[in-house]
Design a protein around this motif. Structure first.
Motif, PDB file in Angstrom:
ATOM      1  N   GLN A   1     -11.457  56.995  76.228  1.00  0.00           N
ATOM      2  CA  GLN A   1     -12.153  56.149  75.250  1.00  0.00           C
ATOM      3  C   GLN A   1     -12.171  56.576  73.619  1.00  0.00           C
ATOM      4  O   GLN A   1     -11.769  56.179  73.341  1.00  0.00           O
ATOM      5  CB  GLN A   1     -13.428  55.571  75.282  1.00  0.00           C
ATOM      6  N   VAL A   2     -12.168  57.505  73.816  1.00  0.00           N
ATOM      7  CA  VAL A   2     -11.658  58.556  72.824  1.00  0.00           C
ATOM      8  C   VAL A   2     -10.570  58.683  72.828  1.00  0.00           C
ATOM      9  O   VAL A   2      -9.853  58.447  71.090  1.00  0.00           O
ATOM     10  CB  VAL A   2     -12.313  59.949  72.514  1.00  0.00           C
ATOM     11  N   GLN A   3      -9.272  58.749  73.220  1.00  0.00           N
ATOM     12  CA  GLN A   3      -7.858  58.574  73.036  1.00  0.00           C
ATOM     13  C   GLN A   3      -7.728  56.990  72.516  1.00  0.00           C
ATOM     14  O   GLN A   3      -6.628  57.205  71.207  1.00  0.00           O
ATOM     15  CB  GLN A   3      -7.305  59.290  73.862  1.00  0.00           C
ATOM     16  N   GLN A   4      -8.258  55.715  73.503  1.00  0.00           N
ATOM     17  CA  GLN A   4      -8.202  54.862  73.070  1.00  0.00           C
ATOM     18  C   GLN A   4      -8.604  54.591  71.217  1.00  0.00           C
ATOM     19  O   GLN A   4      -7.763  54.161  70.231  1.00  0.00           O
ATOM     20  CB  GLN A   4      -8.771  53.964  73.747  1.00  0.00           C
ATOM     21  N   GLU A   5      -9.876  55.268  70.439  1.00  0.00           N
ATOM     22  CA  GLU A   5     -10.050  55.817  68.967  1.00  0.00           C
ATOM     23  C   GLU A   5      -9.448  55.918  68.279  1.00  0.00           C
ATOM     24  O   GLU A   5      -9.160  55.840  67.396  1.00  0.00           O
ATOM     25  CB  GLU A   5     -11.345  56.151  68.920  1.00  0.00           C
ATOM     26  N   VAL A   6      -8.239  57.140  68.928  1.00  0.00           N
ATOM     27  CA  VAL A   6      -7.328  57.304  67.997  1.00  0.00           C
ATOM     28  C   VAL A   6      -5.981  56.425  68.139  1.00  0.00           C
ATOM     29  O   VAL A   6      -5.429  56.431  66.821  1.00  0.00           O
ATOM     30  CB  VAL A   6      -7.283  59.059  68.865  1.00  0.00           C
ATOM     31  N   ILE A   7      -6.005  56.079  68.992  1.00  0.00           N
ATOM     32  CA  ILE A   7      -4.823  55.397  68.856  1.00  0.00           C
ATOM     33  C   ILE A   7      -4.687  53.543  67.599  1.00  0.00           C
ATOM     34  O   ILE A   7      -3.971  53.564  66.551  1.00  0.00           O
ATOM     35  CB  ILE A   7      -4.360  54.907  70.476  1.00  0.00           C
ATOM     36  N   LYS A   8      -5.594  53.797  68.135  1.00  0.00           N
ATOM     37  CA  LYS A   8      -6.618  52.262  66.887  1.00  0.00           C
ATOM     38  C   LYS A   8      -6.718  52.461  65.012  1.00  0.00           C
ATOM     39  O   LYS A   8      -6.556  51.822  64.693  1.00  0.00           O
ATOM     40  CB  LYS A   8      -7.959  51.642  67.314  1.00  0.00           C
ATOM     41  N   SER A   9      -7.143  53.955  65.029  1.00  0.00           N
ATOM     42  CA  SER A   9      -7.211  54.295  64.061  1.00  0.00           C
ATOM     43  C   SER A   9      -5.862  54.930  63.261  1.00  0.00           C
ATOM     44  O   SER A   9      -5.460  54.319  61.768  1.00  0.00           O
ATOM     45  CB  SER A   9      -7.658  56.086  63.841  1.00  0.00           C
ATOM     46  N   GLY A  10      -5.206  54.544  64.008  1.00  0.00           N
ATOM     47  CA  GLY A  10      -3.297  54.630  63.465  1.00  0.00           C
ATOM     48  C   GLY A  10      -3.266  55.782  63.223  1.00  0.00           C
ATOM     49  O   GLY A  10      -2.010  56.307  62.457  1.00  0.00           O
TER      50      GLY A  10
END
Ligand SMILES: Cc1cc2nc3c(=O)[nH]c(=O)nc-3n(C[C@H](O)[C@H](O)[C@H](O)COP(=O)(O)O)c2cc1C
Ligand code: SF4
Length: 427
Positions: A41-50
């Motif tokens: 989930q932490v990695q997913q937030e970083v992906i979403k952030s662009g």
């Protein structure tokens, strides 16, 4: 446009200390992630952030993390690139000096996302004074159970070590950095294999820049979606710019991506205009390795659009009529600056810093330097200008690492935009 995400706490007295940082919301993102989110989930937030890497190339951080070899049974490493040797770039050192815990928290969050138990901060040798600041922050974080064994009572454990280099520009290139960290001469490696598969000690490794990793703290704090709404298009969020040269207010500024270059140069909030009310002549917008642009092309693209501080807008134009955001080292030249002398000076730097493994870079940088020396010292020949262009072309793309390109572009772009100045020197 002035939006402080990374530097919002920078003026709080004593913010370098753990307690003050925590009183102002510090280590909340670490608690939020470790106690309430999975690493994925932490990695997913970083992906979403662009978020894109702030070390120079602008590669998407979440994507880079997804390449990490998670099937390997070897240990994984995270290496924070704090080498910052690019001329004109001084934002990482500012961040580490003022807000060391923001970086340490970013390293905790990133290590958690990547499943890393050992993290290194590779810092350039000249930044000795920062080693103590970072080690104190690590010690404080450890005393408060944000580092070490079973962080906050979870199964996640992490150690961070600070490793000073010996002061070589090439050790900022990620594979040279890994060689140096292993105790060897800092020679770049041939890629592939990429560090995600064979990095430090042949183990899966992620190398990220200081600003990139510190930004992960802000992303977890505000959420990836909210972060991605800042900026324009694929240039999301904010960027630290280190501004220097012939301006009234040199310094480190946090800008929201998309700020027009003209506003950055002339507004009182940022550079405050050109010193002594002189005319703007040229700008190197992203550290010494990126193409130089003359005043008309840095303020507006060739299509007449206002040039913006984004990865895309700065690059717009056929090759060398655009430039790059790079590391955000924004070097401003006024009408009195000598482009030939500056080009010679930069080439001297690249000749000195070439590791010497590839002949085009080793021989080409020395050859260009000799030619530029003679042009600057009144002994140039007209044929030297095209000779320089040919040498630069033969270096570009023909080397193991991008230092070759970094040496070629300043020369090729200076001649493209300021050929007359080279001719006048020769005459
Ligand atoms: C000659 C050379 C010097 C470099 N110096 C640095 C540096 O000082 N700091 C840095 O973060 N990246 C530097 N880089 C880029 C790194 O190789 C690497 O791409 C970067 O650390 C990745 O981090 P990021 O994805 O967070 O940007 C350099 C690259 C080259 C070719
Ligand atoms: S391009 Fe230059 S610095 Fe990079 S590996 Fe080759 S010789 Fe070394």
């Amino acid at each position: 446009m002035g939006r402080a995400i990374l530097l919002d706490k920078v003026n709080i007295p004593g913010i370098r200390a753990f307690e003050v940082y925590r009183e102002h919301g510090g280590y909340k993102p670490a608690g939020k992630a470790l106690l309430g989110m999975t690493p994925a989930q932490v990695q997913q937030e970083v992906i979403k952030s662009g978020l894109r890497g702030r070390g120079g190339a602008g590669f998407p951080t979440g994507l880079k993390w997804s390449f990490l070899d998670r099937k390997s049974d070897k240990p994984r490493y995270l290496v924070c690139n704090a080498d910052e040797s690019e001329p004109g770039t001084f934002k990482d050192r500012y961040l580490m000096e003022k807000l060391p815990h923001l970086l340490i928290e970013g390293l905790i969050l990133s290590s958690y996302a990547l499943g890393v138990k050992t993290c290194y901060i590779y810092i350039r040798g000249e930044f000795k004074y920062l080693v103590g600041i970072l080690e104190t922050a690590i010690h404080e974080a450890k005393k408060n159970n944000y580092l070490g064994e079973k962080i906050l009572g979870t199964d996640f454990s992490l150690e961070i070590y600070v490793h000073p280099g010996a002061g070589a520009y090439i050790c900022g290139e990620e594979t040279a950095l890994l060689e140096s960290l292993e105790g060897k001469r800092g020679n770049p490696r041939i890629k592939p294999p990429f560090p995600a598969y064979k990095g430090l000690y042949d183990c899966p490794t992620v190398v990220n820049n200081v600003e990139t990793l510190a930004t992960v703290t802000s992303i977890i704090s505000m959420g990836g979606d909210a972060y991605s709404k800042l900026g324009i298009g694929k240039s999301t969020g904010t960027k630290l710019m280190s501004a220097c040269g012939n301006i009234n207010k040199p310094g480190v500024y946090e800008i929201e991506m998309g700020l027009p270059v003209e506003d950055f140069i002339y507004s009182e909030e940022y550079c405050g205009g050109i010193k002594n009310d002189r005319m703007l002549k040229a700008v190197i917008p992203g550290g010494s390795s990126v193409p130089i642009l003359p005043a008309d092309l840095i303020l507006n693209t060739a299509k007449g659009q206002p040039r913006l501080l984004t990865y895309e807008s700065l690059a717009e134009g056929e090759f060398i009529s655009g430039s790059m955001l790079g590391s955000g080292g924004f070097i401003v030249f006024d009408e009195n600056a000598c482009i030939v002398r500056n080009t010679w000076n930069l080439t001297r730097f690249y000749r000195h810093e070439s590791c010497g493994q590839c002949s085009p870079c080793r021989e080409g940088t020395g050859w260009m330097e000799k030619i530029l020396y003679r042009i600057e010292h009144g002994q140039g020949r007209m044929s030297d200008i095209d000779l320089l262009v040919r040498i630069a072309k033969n270096i570009e793309g023909n080397t193991i690492c991008p230092l070759g390109d970094a040496a070629a572009w300043p020369v090729a772009s200076a001649i493209r935009h300021f050929r007359k100045e080279f001719e006048e020197h020769i005459k």
